[in-house]
Design a protein around this motif. Structure first.
Motif, PDB file in Angstrom:
ATOM      1  N   PRO A  29       0.809  -1.220   0.000  1.00 28.37           N
ATOM      2  CA  PRO A  29       0.000   0.000   0.000  1.00 28.37           C
ATOM      3  C   PRO A  29       0.843   1.270   0.000  1.00 28.37           C
ATOM      4  O   PRO A  29       1.989   1.265   0.449  1.00 28.37           O
ATOM      5  N   THR A  30       0.244   2.348  -0.507  1.00 24.31           N
ATOM      6  CA  THR A  30       0.825   3.681  -0.323  1.00 24.31           C
ATOM      7  C   THR A  30       0.215   4.185   0.979  1.00 24.31           C
ATOM      8  O   THR A  30      -1.003   4.332   1.085  1.00 24.31           O
ATOM      9  N   VAL A  31       1.079   4.402   1.972  1.00 25.47           N
ATOM     10  CA  VAL A  31       0.562   4.584   3.343  1.00 25.47           C
ATOM     11  C   VAL A  31       0.324   6.060   3.684  1.00 25.47           C
ATOM     12  O   VAL A  31       0.903   6.595   4.621  1.00 25.47           O
ATOM     13  N   ALA A  35      -6.547   2.139   3.871  1.00 29.77           N
ATOM     14  CA  ALA A  35      -6.874   1.377   2.659  1.00 29.77           C
ATOM     15  C   ALA A  35      -8.391   1.377   2.536  1.00 29.77           C
ATOM     16  O   ALA A  35      -9.096   1.298   3.545  1.00 29.77           O
ATOM     17  N   HIS A  36      -8.901   1.486   1.298  1.00 25.94           N
ATOM     18  CA  HIS A  36     -10.340   1.285   1.158  1.00 25.94           C
ATOM     19  C   HIS A  36     -10.599  -0.205   0.887  1.00 25.94           C
ATOM     20  O   HIS A  36      -9.670  -0.974   0.604  1.00 25.94           O
ATOM     21  N   ILE A  37     -11.856  -0.594   0.971  1.00 26.95           N
ATOM     22  CA  ILE A  37     -12.128  -2.037   0.864  1.00 26.95           C
ATOM     23  C   ILE A  37     -11.857  -2.561  -0.547  1.00 26.95           C
ATOM     24  O   ILE A  37     -11.766  -3.768  -0.742  1.00 26.95           O
ATOM     25  N   ARG A  41      -9.731  -5.826  -1.366  1.00 31.34           N
ATOM     26  CA  ARG A  41     -10.148  -6.958  -2.212  1.00 31.34           C
ATOM     27  C   ARG A  41      -8.905  -7.560  -2.864  1.00 31.34           C
ATOM     28  O   ARG A  41      -8.733  -8.782  -2.896  1.00 31.34           O
ATOM     29  N   THR A  42      -8.047  -6.678  -3.373  1.00 29.68           N
ATOM     30  CA  THR A  42      -6.822  -7.168  -4.018  1.00 29.68           C
ATOM     31  C   THR A  42      -5.969  -7.949  -3.015  1.00 29.68           C
ATOM     32  O   THR A  42      -5.491  -9.043  -3.312  1.00 29.68           O
ATOM     33  N   TYR A  43      -5.813  -7.406  -1.805  1.00 33.76           N
ATOM     34  CA  TYR A  43      -4.965  -8.104  -0.826  1.00 33.76           C
ATOM     35  C   TYR A  43      -5.589  -9.431  -0.358  1.00 33.76           C
ATOM     36  O   TYR A  43      -4.870 -10.383  -0.062  1.00 33.76           O
ATOM     37  N   ASP A 242      -5.122  -1.939 -12.064  1.00 30.32           N
ATOM     38  CA  ASP A 242      -4.644  -0.579 -12.371  1.00 30.32           C
ATOM     39  C   ASP A 242      -3.112  -0.513 -12.348  1.00 30.32           C
ATOM     40  O   ASP A 242      -2.523   0.416 -12.891  1.00 30.32           O
ATOM     41  N   ASN A 243      -2.484  -1.493 -11.720  1.00 32.00           N
ATOM     42  CA  ASN A 243      -1.012  -1.517 -11.662  1.00 32.00           C
ATOM     43  C   ASN A 243      -0.365  -1.973 -12.979  1.00 32.00           C
ATOM     44  O   ASN A 243       0.836  -1.784 -13.167  1.00 32.00           O
ATOM     45  N   ILE A 244      -1.158  -2.563 -13.867  1.00 32.87           N
ATOM     46  CA  ILE A 244      -0.571  -3.125 -15.087  1.00 32.87           C
ATOM     47  C   ILE A 244       0.177  -2.041 -15.877  1.00 32.87           C
ATOM     48  O   ILE A 244       1.312  -2.229 -16.306  1.00 32.87           O
ATOM     49  N   HIS A 271      -9.086  -7.762 -10.361  1.00 35.57           N
ATOM     50  CA  HIS A 271      -9.947  -6.694 -10.888  1.00 35.57           C
ATOM     51  C   HIS A 271     -10.529  -5.864  -9.753  1.00 35.57           C
ATOM     52  O   HIS A 271     -10.525  -6.271  -8.593  1.00 35.57           O
ATOM     53  N   HIS A 272     -11.046  -4.704 -10.138  1.00 31.74           N
ATOM     54  CA  HIS A 272     -11.438  -3.734  -9.113  1.00 31.74           C
ATOM     55  C   HIS A 272     -12.771  -4.009  -8.443  1.00 31.74           C
ATOM     56  O   HIS A 272     -13.672  -4.605  -9.027  1.00 31.74           O
ATOM     57  N   LEU A 273     -12.834  -3.530  -7.228  1.00 27.21           N
ATOM     58  CA  LEU A 273     -14.117  -3.407  -6.543  1.00 27.21           C
ATOM     59  C   LEU A 273     -14.585  -1.981  -6.827  1.00 27.21           C
ATOM     60  O   LEU A 273     -13.827  -1.025  -6.643  1.00 27.21           O
TER      61      LEU A 273
HETATM   62  P1  AMP Z   1      -2.319   1.774  -3.464  1.00 34.56           P
HETATM   63  O1  AMP Z   1      -2.303   1.852  -1.965  1.00 34.56           O
HETATM   64  O2  AMP Z   1      -3.077   2.895  -4.117  1.00 34.56           O
HETATM   65  O3  AMP Z   1      -0.934   1.624  -4.038  1.00 34.56           O
HETATM   66  O4  AMP Z   1      -3.139   0.473  -3.870  1.00 34.56           O
HETATM   67  C1  AMP Z   1      -2.969  -0.745  -3.213  1.00 34.56           C
HETATM   68  C2  AMP Z   1      -3.492  -1.891  -4.062  1.00 34.56           C
HETATM   69  O5  AMP Z   1      -4.898  -1.779  -4.264  1.00 34.56           O
HETATM   70  C3  AMP Z   1      -2.869  -1.967  -5.462  1.00 34.56           C
HETATM   71  O6  AMP Z   1      -2.543  -3.318  -5.741  1.00 34.56           O
HETATM   72  C4  AMP Z   1      -3.970  -1.474  -6.367  1.00 34.56           C
HETATM   73  O7  AMP Z   1      -3.857  -2.037  -7.644  1.00 34.56           O
HETATM   74  C5  AMP Z   1      -5.203  -1.980  -5.647  1.00 34.56           C
HETATM   75  N1  AMP Z   1      -6.451  -1.240  -5.922  1.00 34.56           N
HETATM   76  C6  AMP Z   1      -6.626   0.091  -6.053  1.00 34.56           C
HETATM   77  N2  AMP Z   1      -7.933   0.387  -6.237  1.00 34.56           N
HETATM   78  C7  AMP Z   1      -8.617  -0.781  -6.196  1.00 34.56           C
HETATM   79  C8  AMP Z   1     -10.007  -1.169  -6.312  1.00 34.56           C
HETATM   80  N3  AMP Z   1     -10.987  -0.267  -6.469  1.00 34.56           N
HETATM   81  N4  AMP Z   1     -10.317  -2.480  -6.248  1.00 34.56           N
HETATM   82  C9  AMP Z   1      -9.359  -3.419  -6.077  1.00 34.56           C
HETATM   83  N5  AMP Z   1      -8.032  -3.129  -5.938  1.00 34.56           N
HETATM   84  C10 AMP Z   1      -7.667  -1.834  -6.005  1.00 34.56           C
END
Ligand code: AMP
Ligand code: ZN
Length: 474
Positions: A29-31, A35-37, A41-43, A242-244, A271-273
């Motif tokens: 995460p970027t701290v 974190a949002h839910i 989901r990704t974690y 989104d990281n791709i 994929h995203h939530l």
């Molecule tokens: P970040 O803290 O912004 O670097 O994001 C942490 C992780 O969450 C990264 O792997 C992102 O790709 C993932 N991420 C960001 N937005 C969403 C979303 N809406 N749904 C699922 N994963 C997400």
């Protein structure tokens, strides 16, 4: 075990570089905020992948970075620094913000039963490694200095767009950034490796470097931290979709230019939530966090269950109605499990058969929804209660839904359980449990079974749960 590899765009049989071992990397995460839910989901899905690999017998080493420096609000090297933004918002220093939100992230993970990776490394720990990689990239001609920054030169690569699937929206973002932002770039997709000058607000954390006092770009951290702990060859790299682009595309560009060979074989993207209005955000609309769900009376583990009900390669829409539904389903499921009779010893042969079934079904592209279906199949089967409990405890090492928590209380038939037992007996049983665990690890199931039988003959029954093996008097 197979899963979808974004690099080849196919579901592929997984083959690690070293037999039996897996090196796995997760973008952390970027701290700068909770974190949002969606992030979670990704974690959760990455956690399932790791646990599934372990369930299938692999020895996994998983590494995660913590982005506590250098991630601007746009992934394309533009916008405000996210960490600085957090510090200003809360009138704290960047390091205070980083510490607070790193702790908050792992507290959320614990509530969702997400295992902490074996290695967690903040970017600010590795500045000398970043500088070294950038020096090598400059020496090899893959990087250039311009306007007091160092850039990666994407024109040096035959195929920069390795994932080849940038959608139009992303290309538009890239084009807009190019026009309005950085004129030092030789090519539209070049990216910053080291900043000493940014036309955006100055950074709080800076380090000396051969190119002047400054700070690293975001992408370099994952390449360096990955290599620091996993070496030059990586099996699996994970992140959200989104990281791709540009993040993972840039990681590959710089890593492979640095090592001179293919770096990572499998790319796992979740994929995203989304919420009902679309993209999930930390600044607009309702900021959906684990704490908010708790305040509203939801058990975080129900959110985990909700995410497991759908496939990681499909976008998922969050609604409270769906979470209410998941709550009902979860409660019913837990009640059914709590009602199982733990009497007698589990049928170890059956436990193994059901284990294989789960490995195959869920191991087919991380099919968590089918994993939940299997849980119901176990409950519907004609296995006895103790065997069902043992199978479900085994499945829960991957699903991590605390399926058998209520059941193990019932199993002990004694609120205080093993804590109350005489120390000598406890020491004896614990020694046997350790012996049995070692036998299972060595795949000596006959020995493991005989230890269980031996204890049963002494009036001690073992139950395998998510937290390990617990025991009670018969
Ligand atoms: P970040 O803290 O912004 O670097 O994001 C942490 C992780 O969450 C990264 O792997 C992102 O790709 C993932 N991420 C960001 N937005 C969403 C979303 N809406 N749904 C699922 N994963 C997400
Ligand atoms: Zn990363």
């Amino acid at each position: 075990m197979k899963f979808y590899n974004s690099l080849t765009k196919r579901v592929e049989e997984f083959k690690p570089n070293i037999e039996g071992k897996v090196s796995m990397y997760t973008c952390g995460p970027t701290v700068y905020h909770f974190a949002h839910i969606g992030n979670l989901r990704t974690y959760i899905m990455e956690d399932v992948l790791e646990k599934l690999l372990r369930f299938s017998g692999y020895d996994v080493k998983r590494v995660m970075n913590i982005t506590d420096v250098g991630h601007l609000s746009s992934d394309a090297d533009t916008g405000e620094d996210k960490m600085l933004k957090g510090a200003k918002r809360e009138h704290k220093t960047v390091m205070e913000i980083a510490k607070f939100y790193t702790d908050a992230f792992f507290a959320d993970c614990a509530k969702l039963n997400i295992k902490t990776p074996d290695v967690v490394e903040p970017a600010t720990n590795c500045i000398s490694e970043f500088i070294h990689m950038i020096e090598v990239l400059l020496e090899k001609g893959y990087a250039y200095k311009a306007g007091e920054n160092v850039y990666f030169d994407t024109s040096k690569l035959d195929d920069y767009f390795v994932f080849g699937n940038q959608n139009e929206e992303e290309l538009i973002v890239g084009a807009r950034d190019d026009v309005t932002e950085d004129e030092n770039k030789r090519n539209k997709n070049d990216f910053v490796l080291w900043f000493t000058k940014s036309k955006f607000e100055d950074q709080a954390l800076k380090w000396d470097s051969p190119w002047g006092v400054g700070y690293p770009g975001w992408h370099i951290e994952c390449s360096c931290i990955g290599m620091k702990h996993l070496g030059e060859y990586m099996d699996i790299h994970c992140g959200g979709v989104d990281n791709i682009f540009p993040h993972h595309t840039n990681e590959i560009a710089q890593s492979e230019s640095y090592v001179g060979h293919k770096w990572c074989n499998y790319w796992f993207h979740v994929h995203h939530l989304n919420d009902e209005t679309g993209k999930m955000s930390k600044s607009k609309g309702e900021f959906l966090t684990v704490s908010l769900l708790e305040e509203k009376g939801y058990d975080p583990i129900v959110y985990r269950m909700f995410t497991l009900q759908s496939h990681y390669r499909k976008p998922l829409v969050f609604t409270y109605e769906a979470l209410d539904q998941a709550t009902v389903t979860y409660k019913k499921l837990k009640n059914r499990i709590a009602g199982l009779s733990p009497e007698g010893a589990p049928d170890e042969e059956a436990v193994r058969t059901w284990h294989e079934r789960f490995a195959e079904v869920v191991g087919n592209d991380v099919n968590t929804a089918m994993g939940l279906t299997l849980v119901y199949d176990v409950l519907k089967s004609d296995l006895d209660g103790a065997t069902k409990l043992a199978v479900l405890a085994d499945y829960d090492t991957v699903l991590s839904l605390r399926l058998c928590d209520g059941a193990s209380d019932a199993a002990s038939g004694n609120e205080a359980g093993e804590e109350n037992e005489d120390p000598e007996l406890r020491a004896h049983v614990e020694e046997k449990i350790a012996e049995r665990a070692a036998a299972k690890k060595a795949k000596d199931f006959a020995l493991a079974d005989s230890i269980r039988e031996e204890l049963l003959a002494e009036g001690i029954k073992l139950t395998d749960t998510r937290e390990g093996t617990v025991w009670s008097r018969v």
